[in-house]
Motif scaffolding. Structure first.
Motif, short mmCIF file in Angstrom:
data_model
loop_
_atom_site.label_atom_id
_atom_site.label_comp_id
_atom_site.label_asym_id
_atom_site.label_seq_id
_atom_site.Cartn_x
_atom_site.Cartn_y
_atom_site.Cartn_z
N ALA A 73 0.84 -1.20 0.00
CA ALA A 73 0.00 0.00 0.00
C ALA A 73 0.87 1.25 0.00
N SER A 74 1.91 1.23 0.80
CA SER A 74 2.84 2.36 0.85
C SER A 74 3.50 2.58 -0.51
N GLN A 75 3.82 1.49 -1.19
CA GLN A 75 4.42 1.57 -2.52
C GLN A 75 3.45 2.21 -3.53
N LYS A 76 2.19 1.90 -3.42
CA LYS A 76 1.18 2.49 -4.31
C LYS A 76 1.11 4.00 -4.12
N VAL A 77 1.20 4.44 -2.87
CA VAL A 77 1.19 5.88 -2.60
C VAL A 77 2.47 6.52 -3.16
N SER A 78 3.59 5.83 -3.01
CA SER A 78 4.86 6.34 -3.57
C SER A 78 4.77 6.48 -5.09
N GLN A 79 4.18 5.52 -5.74
CA GLN A 79 4.02 5.58 -7.19
C GLN A 79 3.09 6.73 -7.58
N ALA A 80 2.05 6.94 -6.79
CA ALA A 80 1.14 8.05 -7.07
C ALA A 80 1.86 9.38 -6.89
N LEU A 81 2.78 9.46 -5.94
CA LEU A 81 3.56 10.67 -5.75
C LEU A 81 4.42 10.96 -6.97
N GLU A 82 5.03 9.93 -7.53
CA GLU A 82 5.82 10.10 -8.75
C GLU A 82 4.94 10.62 -9.90
N THR A 83 3.75 10.06 -10.02
CA THR A 83 2.80 10.52 -11.04
C THR A 83 2.40 11.97 -10.79
N LEU A 84 2.19 12.31 -9.54
CA LEU A 84 1.84 13.69 -9.17
C LEU A 84 2.94 14.65 -9.61
N HIS A 85 4.20 14.27 -9.39
CA HIS A 85 5.32 15.12 -9.80
C HIS A 85 5.32 15.33 -11.31
N ARG A 86 5.08 14.27 -12.06
CA ARG A 86 5.04 14.38 -13.53
C ARG A 86 3.88 15.26 -13.98
N GLU A 87 2.72 15.08 -13.34
CA GLU A 87 1.54 15.87 -13.70
C GLU A 87 1.78 17.35 -13.41
N ARG A 88 2.37 17.62 -12.26
CA ARG A 88 2.65 19.01 -11.90
C ARG A 88 3.61 19.65 -12.90
N ALA A 89 4.66 18.93 -13.25
CA ALA A 89 5.64 19.45 -14.20
C ALA A 89 4.98 19.73 -15.55
N SER A 90 4.10 18.86 -15.97
CA SER A 90 3.40 19.04 -17.24
C SER A 90 2.49 20.26 -17.20
N VAL A 91 1.74 20.40 -16.12
CA VAL A 91 0.82 21.54 -15.99
C VAL A 91 1.62 22.85 -15.95
N GLU A 92 2.70 22.85 -15.20
CA GLU A 92 3.52 24.07 -15.11
C GLU A 92 4.19 24.40 -16.44
N ALA A 93 4.60 23.37 -17.18
CA ALA A 93 5.20 23.61 -18.49
C ALA A 93 4.16 24.18 -19.45
N ASP A 94 2.94 23.64 -19.40
CA ASP A 94 1.87 24.16 -20.25
C ASP A 94 1.56 25.62 -19.92
N ALA A 95 1.55 25.94 -18.63
CA ALA A 95 1.28 27.32 -18.20
C ALA A 95 2.39 28.25 -18.68
#
Length: 107
Positions: A73-95
């Motif tokens: 379960a902890s690993q799933k949250v860690s993976q979601a955090l990695e996805t969150l970082h990618r999503e944030r970078a993408s949104v900020e790059a688009d902005a």
């Protein structure tokens, strides 16, 4: 006092109606009542990302990693955090690209 399950059901309804603020409040209460439930953290992170509250979503992820006793379960949250970082970078790059395009149009 509502149970964590009831809060989760109400949060799901808020997500379905795209009421992100309400969903965030409900998910916060949900993980407070059931801090070992990784799906609560994942849902809370998702809602916060919809609100572009990136730093808060990251704090929630770190809390989830600490509180989820099951390594899987902890690993799933860690993976979601990695996805969150990618999503944030993408949104900020688009902005940033949008800002650059706006500047060029004004020239």
């Amino acid at each position: 006092m509502a149970s964590w399950k009831d809060l989760g059901i109400d949060a799901q309804a808020a997500v379905e109606s795209k009421d992100w603020e309400t969903a965030a409040t409900l998910m916060e209460s949900c993980v407070q009542r059931r801090p070992d439930w990784h799906k609560g953290y994942l849902s809370y992170m998702f809602v916060l990302s919809k609100l572009a509250r990136w730093d808060e979503a990251e704090r929630v992820a770190h809390a989830g990693i600490r509180c989820c006793l099951d390594p899987e379960a902890s690993q799933k949250v860690s993976q979601a955090l990695e996805t969150l970082h990618r999503e944030r970078a993408s949104v900020e790059a688009d902005a940033s690209l949008h800002d650059m395009e706006s500047s060029l149009i004004q020239l």
